[in-house]
Design an enzyme around this catalytic site. Structure first.
Site, PDB file in Angstrom:
ATOM      1  N   HIS A 185       0.915  -1.202  -0.132  1.00 50.95           N
ATOM      2  CA  HIS A 185       0.006   0.070   0.000  1.00 50.95           C
ATOM      3  C   HIS A 185       0.711   1.144   0.077  1.00 50.95           C
ATOM      4  O   HIS A 185       1.298   1.728   1.200  1.00 50.95           O
ATOM      5  CB  HIS A 185      -0.761  -0.213   1.187  1.00 50.95           C
ATOM      6  CG  HIS A 185      -1.643  -1.180   1.469  1.00 50.95           C
ATOM      7  ND1 HIS A 185      -2.666  -1.749   0.799  1.00 50.95           N
ATOM      8  CD2 HIS A 185      -1.181  -2.352   2.225  1.00 50.95           C
ATOM      9  CE1 HIS A 185      -3.078  -2.982   1.118  1.00 50.95           C
ATOM     10  NE2 HIS A 185      -2.271  -3.182   2.067  1.00 50.95           N
ATOM     11  N   HIS A 195      -4.347   3.867  -2.039  1.00 49.29           N
ATOM     12  CA  HIS A 195      -4.197   3.025  -0.891  1.00 49.29           C
ATOM     13  C   HIS A 195      -3.946   1.506  -1.099  1.00 49.29           C
ATOM     14  O   HIS A 195      -2.982   0.810  -0.615  1.00 49.29           O
ATOM     15  CB  HIS A 195      -5.628   3.018  -0.233  1.00 49.29           C
ATOM     16  CG  HIS A 195      -5.723   1.921   0.933  1.00 49.29           C
ATOM     17  ND1 HIS A 195      -5.056   1.869   1.972  1.00 49.29           N
ATOM     18  CD2 HIS A 195      -5.921   0.511   0.851  1.00 49.29           C
ATOM     19  CE1 HIS A 195      -5.265   0.771   2.826  1.00 49.29           C
ATOM     20  NE2 HIS A 195      -5.605  -0.092   1.846  1.00 49.29           N
ATOM     21  N   GLU A 249     -14.162  -4.091  26.875  1.00 50.47           N
ATOM     22  CA  GLU A 249     -13.250  -5.221  26.775  1.00 50.47           C
ATOM     23  C   GLU A 249     -12.531  -5.299  25.867  1.00 50.47           C
ATOM     24  O   GLU A 249     -11.237  -5.808  25.906  1.00 50.47           O
ATOM     25  CB  GLU A 249     -14.352  -6.531  26.744  1.00 50.47           C
ATOM     26  CG  GLU A 249     -15.074  -6.748  27.955  1.00 50.47           C
ATOM     27  CD  GLU A 249     -16.339  -5.955  27.838  1.00 50.47           C
ATOM     28  OE1 GLU A 249     -16.623  -5.103  26.881  1.00 50.47           O
ATOM     29  OE2 GLU A 249     -17.180  -5.921  28.793  1.00 50.47           O
ATOM     30  N   HIS A 286     -25.423 -14.946  28.581  1.00 47.84           N
ATOM     31  CA  HIS A 286     -24.168 -15.080  29.405  1.00 47.84           C
ATOM     32  C   HIS A 286     -23.630 -16.305  29.803  1.00 47.84           C
ATOM     33  O   HIS A 286     -22.663 -16.474  30.474  1.00 47.84           O
ATOM     34  CB  HIS A 286     -24.928 -14.537  30.830  1.00 47.84           C
ATOM     35  CG  HIS A 286     -24.954 -13.084  30.889  1.00 47.84           C
ATOM     36  ND1 HIS A 286     -25.730 -12.297  30.118  1.00 47.84           N
ATOM     37  CD2 HIS A 286     -24.428 -11.933  31.630  1.00 47.84           C
ATOM     38  CE1 HIS A 286     -25.697 -10.874  30.143  1.00 47.84           C
ATOM     39  NE2 HIS A 286     -24.745 -10.773  31.137  1.00 47.84           N
TER      40      HIS A 286
HETATM   41  C1  LIG Z   1      -9.920  -4.156  11.552  1.00 42.57           C
HETATM   42  C2  LIG Z   1      -9.501  -4.121  10.158  1.00 42.57           C
HETATM   43  N1  LIG Z   1     -10.623  -4.105   9.218  1.00 42.57           N
HETATM   44  C3  LIG Z   1     -10.236  -3.859   8.011  1.00 42.57           C
HETATM   45  C4  LIG Z   1      -8.731  -4.083   7.427  1.00 42.57           C
HETATM   46  C5  LIG Z   1      -8.555  -3.759   5.908  1.00 42.57           C
HETATM   47  N2  LIG Z   1      -8.182  -2.546   5.859  1.00 42.57           N
HETATM   48  C6  LIG Z   1      -6.686  -2.138   5.531  1.00 42.57           C
HETATM   49  S1  LIG Z   1      -6.620  -0.577   5.454  1.00 42.57           S
HETATM   50  C7  LIG Z   1      -8.118  -0.230   5.364  1.00 42.57           C
HETATM   51  C8  LIG Z   1      -8.800   1.200   5.420  1.00 42.57           C
HETATM   52  C9  LIG Z   1      -7.820   2.227   4.590  1.00 42.57           C
HETATM   53  O1  LIG Z   1      -8.140   3.316   5.159  1.00 42.57           O
HETATM   54  P1  LIG Z   1      -7.507   4.250   6.015  1.00 42.57           P
HETATM   55  O2  LIG Z   1      -7.399   3.672   7.539  1.00 42.57           O
HETATM   56  O3  LIG Z   1      -8.119   5.451   5.997  1.00 42.57           O
HETATM   57  O4  LIG Z   1      -6.129   4.303   5.721  1.00 42.57           O
HETATM   58  P2  LIG Z   1      -5.325   4.926   4.493  1.00 42.57           P
HETATM   59  O5  LIG Z   1      -5.611   4.074   3.174  1.00 42.57           O
HETATM   60  O6  LIG Z   1      -6.119   6.287   4.346  1.00 42.57           O
HETATM   61  O7  LIG Z   1      -3.851   4.830   4.804  1.00 42.57           O
HETATM   62  C10 LIG Z   1      -8.921  -1.095   5.561  1.00 42.57           C
HETATM   63  C11 LIG Z   1     -10.487  -1.304   5.689  1.00 42.57           C
HETATM   64  C12 LIG Z   1      -7.936  -3.929   8.595  1.00 42.57           C
HETATM   65  N3  LIG Z   1      -6.514  -3.703   8.019  1.00 42.57           N
HETATM   66  N4  LIG Z   1      -8.423  -3.896   9.810  1.00 42.57           N
END
Ligand SMILES: Cc1ncc(C[n+]2csc(CCOP(=O)(O)OP(=O)(O)O)c2C)c(N)n1
Ligand SMILES: [Mg+2]
Length: 693
Positions: A38, A285, A436, A497
């Protein structure tokens, strides 16, 4: 005083830009070579990472394990190339788990060429224990933010516990770089709420506010005001309007440094994929830019477009020198201070050495009680609480608490340091609130910061904590997760529970000890094992009373350390039948065993508190406990049967839960679901009859 002479002949603004662009182009080249990764965020946040590392982070590249180093957590783990570039260019050395320099850099240029390849030091997401300088494994968004809160809590605890007027051993800061995803995830919000409550002024989150996630603009799903939300949490919120404005970025870090009463959020507006053809779009991204895109981007940076993995002369020297100039003297002064401290405060120094080296002082378990045989017994949660409080006075780093259930989980620490609160930073009894998920992640942050944290809630809510439990197992850090109310034994609270599938789900996590003690003495052994372990443990305890097994008559509870052991054996010949059980069902199996013995049936009871430990035993031991020749086997556990087939084999049977439970007094539930001696005997006899046909 004269200012230090520049380390490079290149003017400082130029070398700043050159270093930033080196971070960017290393990222581009590594991702192209791997054909995956990325690029967008490292390109955009390179100036922020560079400014933080070169001008603020107190981090000696020669001493990446310096206990008082500032911590940098890349919560936005998909931007891993940003961290690898920083570690490479700043010349961080690799150290092994004993703190010895391994003779090579933490991340070499070759390591960067191996980005995302098998066994490389540069995996897709940063992994703790794989790459020196990676403070915590990140990737699942939100976790790193919450880990950083744990590190900040630990930093303040260490300061309050160890610092003396003449020896300020701990005053480190914790920085986390986070993204829109981090801001959306509940776990980060839970952690931010607690951080604000505790007034963690040593904590700084840098939020890359690029308005983009994978599916498109954040406006698709995210419209609150993050700054207002964080102000409401009690944070100080700063804004930097352009990630490329190094002075504004530096000013924000200065302001954080001067803030003494609250955590700081720096909102940095940035353009994802800055300088690339896909800048500002979600495409930046997700995908490598492709050869042409990379060339175009390098052109935009004024970079030789056909170069690969180019580190221009002077860049690494400059970066390394900037970090070292600020940090090496601090590190050396710290060593001298520690030497004086050893002389002036020998007891504290011994404690500190133990904690830094993950050593247990001799006699740490001397006060663990021995519970006398008792047919009525006590709940294993009560026994667990007594054991915890027998250990805690000897191990100051045992710090933890519950998600608002301590009166039920029995995990309140009574060792006298009181509650860990904003005005009692060295308290040991934590109140995580009903959070939690963050509790687990915060505890992991504490576990990588020399403490021995524990958490507590009901087993059914382990689902709310799975991500940090899993990460503790991936990282192999010894966080202790206590879960009480471990079965339908919860009774009247009903199916919401009563855990059913939770034991199986936890046992499915590799590298995690899931320990479900059968009685008070096994609960003591469970704590003994968990404290000595180098991996995370779940200690699973009952709400209801369990008879304290007569250890003069049956085998000692120390057998728990091997995961499973013969608790009661057949007399007068090899067993015809094996009765396998864990936790509250072991007593049931013992009673059935005695009845069978009276009828002349030779049975053996195997207590199986921890499958994971049992699987690590040599085959000879495992076969001595579960002889392959005995195929008549019955397992009993008030939970899903999943996994027991491995131990009962094709001709065995498992008396387990195949549905959710119900709201009723416990005794009624035992009747309804068949967890009675009579029913266990019925099942056992039917298996015996089947087998003899
Ligand atoms: C808990 C979780 N859900 C989904 C993902 C998959 N994922 C990787 S990056 C991302 C989102 C990217 O957007 P952002 O957080 O704004 O990062 P940017 O691309 O702007 O660096 C997702 C959904 C992950 N890494 N962790
Ligand atoms: Mg984003």
């Amino acid at each position: 005083m004269t200012s230090p002479t520049p380390v490079s002949p290149i003017a400082s603004a130029a070398i700043d830009q050159l270093t930033i662009d080196t971070i960017r182009t290393l990222t581009l080249d590594a991702i192209e070579a791997a054909a995956s990764g990325h690029p967008g965020t490292p390109l955009a946040m390179a100036p922020v990472g560079y400014t933080l590392w070169s001008r603020f982070l107190r981090y000696d590249p020669q001493r990446p394990d310096w206990p008082n180093r500032d911590r940098f957590v890349l919560s936005v783990g998909h931007a891993s190339m940003l961290l690898y570039s920083l570690l490479h260019l700043s010349g961080v050395r690799e150290v092994d788990s004993d703190g010895r320099d391994s003779g090579r850099p933490a991340v070499s240029l070759d390591d960067i060429r191996q980005f995302r390849q098998l066994d490389s030091r540069t995996p897709g997401h940063p992994e703790y224990g794989v790459t020196t300088g990676v403070e915590v494994t990140t990737g699942p968004l939100g976790q790193g933010c919450a880990n950083a809160v744990g590190m900040a809590i630990a930093g303040r605890w260490l300061a309050a516990h160890f610092n003396r007027e003449d020896g300020v051993l701990f005053d480190y800061d914790v920085y986390a770089l986070c993204s829109d995803g981090d801001m959306m995830e509940g776990v980060a919000s839970e952690a931010a709420s607690l951080a604000g409550h505790l007034g963690l002024a040593n904590l700084c989150w840098v939020y890359d506010n690029n308005g983009i996630t994978i599916e498109g603009g954040t406006a698709l799903a995210f419209s609150e005001s993050v700054p207002e939300r964080f102000r409401a949490y009690g944070w100080r919120v700063l804004h930097v309007a352009d990630a490329n404005d190094l002075d504004a970025v530096a000013q924000a870090f200065e302001t954080f440094g001067g803030t003494k009463d609250a955590p700081t959020l720096i909102v940095v507006d940035s353009v994802i994929g800055w300088g690339s053809p896909v800048a500002g779009t979600a495409k930046a991204h997700s995908d490598p830019l492709g050869a042409e895109g990379v060339r175009e981007t390098k052109r935009a940076y004024g970079w030789p477009e056909d170069s690969r993995f180019l580190v221009p002369p002077g860049v690494a020297d400059h970066f390394r020198a900037e970090l070292a100039r600020r940090s090496t003297p601090l590190c050396k002064a710290w060593d001298r201070m520690l030497n004086r401290y050893r002389a002036d405060h020998p007891d504290l120094a011994r404690q500190l050495d133990d904690m830094l080296r993950h050593r247990l002082p001799s006699g740490w378990d001397a006060e663990i009680p021995d519970f006398a045989a008792d047919a009525t017994g006590i709940a294993s949660r009560d026994a667990g609480g007594k054991v915890l409080n027998a250990i805690a006075p000897k191990l100051p780093g045992v710090v933890g608490g519950a998600a608002d259930l301590a009166p039920s989980t029995k995990t309140k620490l009574t060792s006298g340091e009181g509650d860990l609160e904003a005005d009692n930073e060295a308290g040991r009894n934590m109140h995580f609130g009903i959070r939690e998920h963050a509790m687990g992640a915060i505890a992991n942050g504490m576990a990588v910061s020399y403490l021995r944290p524990f958490t507590a809630t009901f087993l059914v809510f382990s689902d709310y904590m799975r991500p940090p439990i899993r990460l503790a197992a991936i990282m192999q850090v010894p966080t202790i997760f206590v879960f009480s109310h471990d079965s339908i034994g919860v009774g009247e609270d009903g199916p919401t529970h009563q855990p059913i599938e939770h034991l199986a789900a936890l046992r499915a996590i590799p590298g995690l000890n899931v320990i479900r003690p059968a009685d008070a003495n096994e609960a003591a052994e469970a704590w003994r094992v968990a404290i000595a372990a180098k991996l995370p443990s779940c200690i699973i305890l009952s709400r209801q009373k369990l008879p304290t097994i007569d250890r003069a008559r049956y085998a000692p509870a120390a057998g728990l350390a091997r995961g499973a052991y013969v608790l009661a054996d057949s007399i007068g010949g090899d067993p015809q039948l094996l009765l396998l059980a864990s936790g509250s069902e072991v007593s049931l199996a013992l009673e059935a065993h005695e009845r069978l013995a009276a009828e002349g049936v030779r049975s053996r009871v195997v207590s199986m508190p921890c499958w994971g430990l049992f699987e690590q035993q040599p085959r000879s031991y495992r076969e001595s406990v579960l002889p392959p020749s005995v195929s008549v086997r019955v397992a009993v556990e008030q939970a899903s049967s999943l996994g027991w087939d491995r131990y009962v084999g094709p001709s065995g049977q498992t008396l387990a839960m195949s549905s959710f439970g119900a709201s009723a007094p416990f005794a009624k539930l035992q009747q309804k679901y068949g967890f009675t001696v009579a029913n266990l005997l019925k099942v056992a006899r039917s298996v015996l009859v089947e087998e003899s046909r």
